[in-house]
Write a protein that holds these residues in place. Structure first.
Motif, PDB file in Angstrom:
ATOM      1  N   THR A 104     109.221  82.037  61.918  1.00 12.88           N
ATOM      2  CA  THR A 104     107.798  81.937  62.243  1.00 12.88           C
ATOM      3  C   THR A 104     106.895  82.033  61.014  1.00 12.88           C
ATOM      4  OG1 THR A 104     107.501  84.322  62.523  1.00 12.88           O
ATOM      5  CG2 THR A 104     108.248  83.084  64.448  1.00 12.88           C
ATOM      6  N   THR A 107     104.756  78.362  58.372  1.00 14.03           N
ATOM      7  CA  THR A 107     103.723  77.427  58.835  1.00 14.03           C
ATOM      8  C   THR A 107     102.854  76.918  57.687  1.00 14.03           C
ATOM      9  OG1 THR A 107     103.716  78.702  60.874  1.00 14.03           O
ATOM     10  CG2 THR A 107     101.898  77.154  60.564  1.00 14.03           C
ATOM     11  N   ARG A 128     109.792  77.699  63.697  1.00 11.73           N
ATOM     12  CA  ARG A 128     108.866  77.787  64.822  1.00 11.73           C
ATOM     13  C   ARG A 128     107.405  77.666  64.361  1.00 11.73           C
ATOM     14  NH1 ARG A 128     110.599  79.149  69.616  1.00 11.73           N
ATOM     15  NH2 ARG A 128     108.445  79.759  70.062  1.00 11.73           N
ATOM     16  N   ASP A 129     106.533  77.474  65.358  1.00 14.42           N
ATOM     17  CA  ASP A 129     105.077  77.567  65.187  1.00 14.42           C
ATOM     18  C   ASP A 129     104.511  76.564  64.194  1.00 14.42           C
ATOM     19  OD1 ASP A 129     105.467  79.644  66.903  1.00 14.42           O
ATOM     20  OD2 ASP A 129     105.151  81.228  65.423  1.00 14.42           O
ATOM     21  N   THR A 130     105.096  75.400  64.087  1.00 17.24           N
ATOM     22  CA  THR A 130     104.551  74.362  63.215  1.00 17.24           C
ATOM     23  C   THR A 130     104.921  72.992  63.765  1.00 17.24           C
ATOM     24  OG1 THR A 130     104.616  73.382  61.006  1.00 17.24           O
ATOM     25  CG2 THR A 130     106.609  74.524  61.723  1.00 17.24           C
ATOM     26  N   GLY A 337     107.375  76.116  69.940  1.00 12.06           N
ATOM     27  CA  GLY A 337     106.085  76.737  70.220  1.00 12.06           C
ATOM     28  C   GLY A 337     104.943  75.756  70.038  1.00 12.06           C
TER      29      GLY A 337
END
Ligand code: GAL
Length: 373
Positions: A104, A107, A128-130, A337
């Motif tokens: 995480t 990003t 994750r998260d990108t 995500g």
């Protein structure tokens, strides 16, 4: 043809790229005779043998395709990994292959990669998260978790290695404890969910008893997959739950390094290999753990061929740099995500004492001499 065309178009820029690579000082990469572009390969840590094998395999295969490789390990230090990737971008990397420490935390640096039009492949661990991760190369991680549970159940005499109940299975109950991987690694929940898919029905029916009562992911997770943390958690459980002479019959472990911590805790509590030694699972077919299987300390591991994984990541890289679509076989399961990341998932295999030769020696992963040594 297209790959050759790509390499040819790069030839003009190769001097610039290799000069940039040469100035990288201290990098593991840069010495390859690449006439292709520079590829940045970010690995999490050298403390685990598997990532060394992964890094070497990716580097060798990229160099064989004419690329120059900047291979970096971050010793499980998140800011170090971010700055290593930042350096790869500055040095002019054409593509990035990243096995994240914490999925995480990339990003911002991956936004920089996207701004520079650098494609990114998530290697084994989902980033994750990108939106700035193009493809994911890994294994069927839910299935890996199931295989870990099936191997544990096989060690207890309850199922075969595909999870099918054995006709002459004992009634139990068996006392087990459960360990999971690092909560910041997307794989850890996949392994846990796959394992619990196989174990929960037997917990519900009373065949398996989790003595500590700890069955939630948050309770059983092991930050950074740290074997010492797992060892001390099991030491505490052995003291709090099993000091009345109750015997622990099995331990679900998601990774060989954690299994080694579990073995140490058991030995410290007076267990010794033999009839009352619990069945312990694992993952990665690390050499010390293969030896532990031969010695009867660990029951099983999961073999994930790092050479095949490297090959998938290298093929994806070449396809992307040729403006082609990499081959994928899963477009539904790996939501990071922000988006579902198209993935190529490899098969894994359970290794027990009886099939070490077939799985690991015949495939050339380890030699018999290494296992015996
Ligand atoms: C996971 C990986 C496992 C194991 C673990 C600890 O992400 O899928 O195979 O290596 O990390 O390194």
């Amino acid at each position: 043809m297209k790959k050759k065309a790509f390499l040819a178009t790069l030839a003009a820029g190769a001097m610039v790229v290799s000069l940039a690579a040469c100035s990288s000082g201290g990098s593991d990469g840069g010495e390859g005779a690449g006439d292709g572009g520079l590829v940045g390969v970010a690995m999490p840590t050298k403390s685990s043998e598997r990532w060394i094998n992964d890094g070497n395999a990716v580097k060798e295969q990229l160099e064989a395709e004419g690329f120059t490789v900047d291979l970096q390990y971050a010793e499980d230090d998140i800011p170090m990994q971010v700055s290593q990737i930042e350096n790869m971008i500055t040095k002019g990397a054409e593509a990035l292959i990243v096995a994240s420490i914490d999925g995480t935390t990339l990003t911002s640096v991956l936004q920089d990669a996207a701004d520079a039009d650098i494609p990114v492949i998530a290697y084994d661990r989902l980033i994750r998260d990108t939106e700035n991760v193009n493809y994911y190369a890994s294994f069927d991680n839910f299935k890996v978790g199931q295989q870990q549970a099936w191997s544990l159940l096989n060690g207890l005499g309850l199922t075969d290695l595909e999870g099918a109940p054995l006709a002459d299975a004992p009634a139990g109950p068996f006392n087990i404890e459960i360990f999971a991987g690092s909560p910041d690694d997307n794989n850890a929940t996949f392994f846990f969910d796959g394992a619990m898919d196989a174990l929960q029905p037997l917990i519900d029916s009373g065949v398996l008893v989790v003595g500590s009562g700890q069955t939630d992911f948050e309770q059983v997770a092991t930050l950074r997959w740290d074997g010492e943390e797992a060892q001390s958690r099991l030491e505490n459980i052995l003291t709090s739950t099993y000091s009345d002479g109750t015997v622990i019959n099995g331990v679900l472990s998601p990774y060989d390094g954690i299994s080694r911590g579990i073995i140490s805790a058991l030995e410290g509590a007076g267990y010794s290999v033999g009839d009352a030694w619990p069945a312990i699972s694992g993952q990665d077919a690390e050499l010390d753990s293969v030896k532990a299987i031969v010695a009867g300390e660990q029951y099983a591991t999961i073999f994930k061929d790092t050479r095949q994984l490297a090959s998938v990541a290298v093929d994806m890289t070449i396809a992307l740099l040729n403006d082609e679509e990499p081959e994928v076989n899963n477009t539904t399961d790996y939501d990071n995500g922000v988006k579902v990341v198209d993935s190529y998932l490899l098969d894994s295999a359970i290794v027990v004492n009886e099939n070490i030769t077939e799985q690991l020696v015949d495939s050339g992963y380890w030699t018999q001499a290494e296992i015996d040594g």
